[in-house]
Enzyme design. Structure first.
Site, PDB file in Angstrom:
ATOM      1  N   SER A  13      -3.440   4.177   3.509  1.00 47.40           N
ATOM      2  CA  SER A  13      -3.592   3.100   2.541  1.00 47.40           C
ATOM      3  C   SER A  13      -3.437   3.564   1.102  1.00 47.40           C
ATOM      4  O   SER A  13      -2.971   2.820   0.253  1.00 47.40           O
ATOM      5  CB  SER A  13      -4.958   2.431   2.705  1.00 47.40           C
ATOM      6  OG  SER A  13      -4.945   1.580   3.817  1.00 47.40           O
ATOM      7  N   HIS A  19      -7.726   2.850  -2.207  1.00 42.50           N
ATOM      8  CA  HIS A  19      -6.801   1.783  -2.580  1.00 42.50           C
ATOM      9  C   HIS A  19      -6.532   1.813  -4.079  1.00 42.50           C
ATOM     10  O   HIS A  19      -5.375   1.851  -4.520  1.00 42.50           O
ATOM     11  CB  HIS A  19      -7.377   0.424  -2.190  1.00 42.50           C
ATOM     12  CG  HIS A  19      -7.556   0.252  -0.725  1.00 42.50           C
ATOM     13  ND1 HIS A  19      -8.326  -0.756  -0.176  1.00 42.50           N
ATOM     14  CD2 HIS A  19      -7.073   0.964   0.334  1.00 42.50           C
ATOM     15  CE1 HIS A  19      -8.301  -0.671   1.133  1.00 42.50           C
ATOM     16  NE2 HIS A  19      -7.545   0.366   1.470  1.00 42.50           N
TER      17      HIS A  19
END
Length: 282
Positions: free
Chosen positions: A192, A249
């Protein structure tokens, strides 16, 4: 001696019209000679066979030059058209992620666990290798979906090398920040951080001051970020349970923006063979 040929200029036809076709006229050799000798001398132009052959060769050469010129123009026009670039690097990244998942979860090779990022005692290569590891099938499929979308955009614009560097640097950088912030009992794995980095890079390299582009980024960007936050999870194992690592993220997105800023500051060399440089020089 070269054979001499005679070219007879056409004599104007009489103005009288006939109501029925004329009978075929085939003069004898003697009458043909007499007829030709009775015509004025200026109607005959002697031309040798060699001259006719030379003229024919010149015509063929002129046709060949014109044809080659047309072909050259077509080739130049073909080179000016944007050529579709084959995206190969993104498929190798997807294959590597999928292969590690199969070895880890289907064949249950114990050595794959050493590729995870253990925050208590990390090894330097784990910051990179953990970006290719995933906790379960949903984790893998969601991440690879966005890696394919954003990674292909980056590769088509910047090239294969830029794709690999963007994936590794954003993923490893996100893991590094996660290691500095999260507890030492955490174990990080997932792509991610790289997903958010590739998303930021793919948007910024296409960014311009055109108001339509800015409007598209504002409208579509919010939708994409929500979906990425929802599906592309950088999993962190904490307190005997898997949790979403939002730090990875945000870190991946910021590192991606920083990479674009740094690369734009570097003056482009004339020997740059990236697809973007090739497109600009054409």
């Amino acid at each position: 001696m070269a054979q001499q040929l005679l070219l007879l200029f056409p004599v104007p036809a009489p103005s009288r019209t006939f109501s029925k076709p004329l009978a075929s006229f085939s003069p004898s050799p003697s009458s043909r000679t007499a007829l030709l000798s009775s015509l004025p001398r200026r109607h005959f132009v002697p031309v040798s066979a060699a001259r006719l052959a030379a003229a024919a060769r010149c015509d063929l050469l002129r046709c060949g030059v014109k044809r080659s010129g047309v072909l050259e123009e077509l080739e130049i026009a073909k080179d000016k058209q944007p050529q579709s670039r084959r995206a190969n690097g993104i498929f190798w990244i997807l294959l590597l992620n999928f292969g590690i998942y199969v070895a880890d979860h289907l064949f249950q090779i114990r050595e794959i666990k050493a590729l995870y990022l253990y925050h208590a005692f990390p090894t330097w290569y784990q910051f990179v290798t953990s970006t290719f590891c995933h906790a379960n099938w949903n984790h893998l499929s969601s991440n690879l979906f966005f890696v394919y979308i954003f990674g292909k955009l980056v590769e088509e614009d910047e090239g294969n090398f830029a794709l690999w560097m963007s994936y590794i640097l954003t993923g490893a950088g996100a893991n590094l920040i996660s290691w500095l912030v999260l507890p030492t009992s955490s174990v990080s794995l997932g792509a991610s951080g790289a997903v958010f980095g590739l998303f930021t890079i793919s948007v910024l390299v296409k960014m311009s001051w055109d108001w339509r582009k800015i409007l598209e980024v504002l409208i579509l960007g919010q939708f994409v970020v929500d979906k990425v936050m929802e599906a592309a999870r950088a999993t962190t194992f904490m307190d005997q349970s898997f949790q979403v690592n939002n730090i990875a993220h945000v870190s991946g997105a910021l590192i991606g923006a920083a990479l674009v800023f740094v690369v734009n500051r570097i003056p482009s060399s004339s020997n740059d063979d990236s697809p973007k440089a090739t497109k600009e020089t054409k």
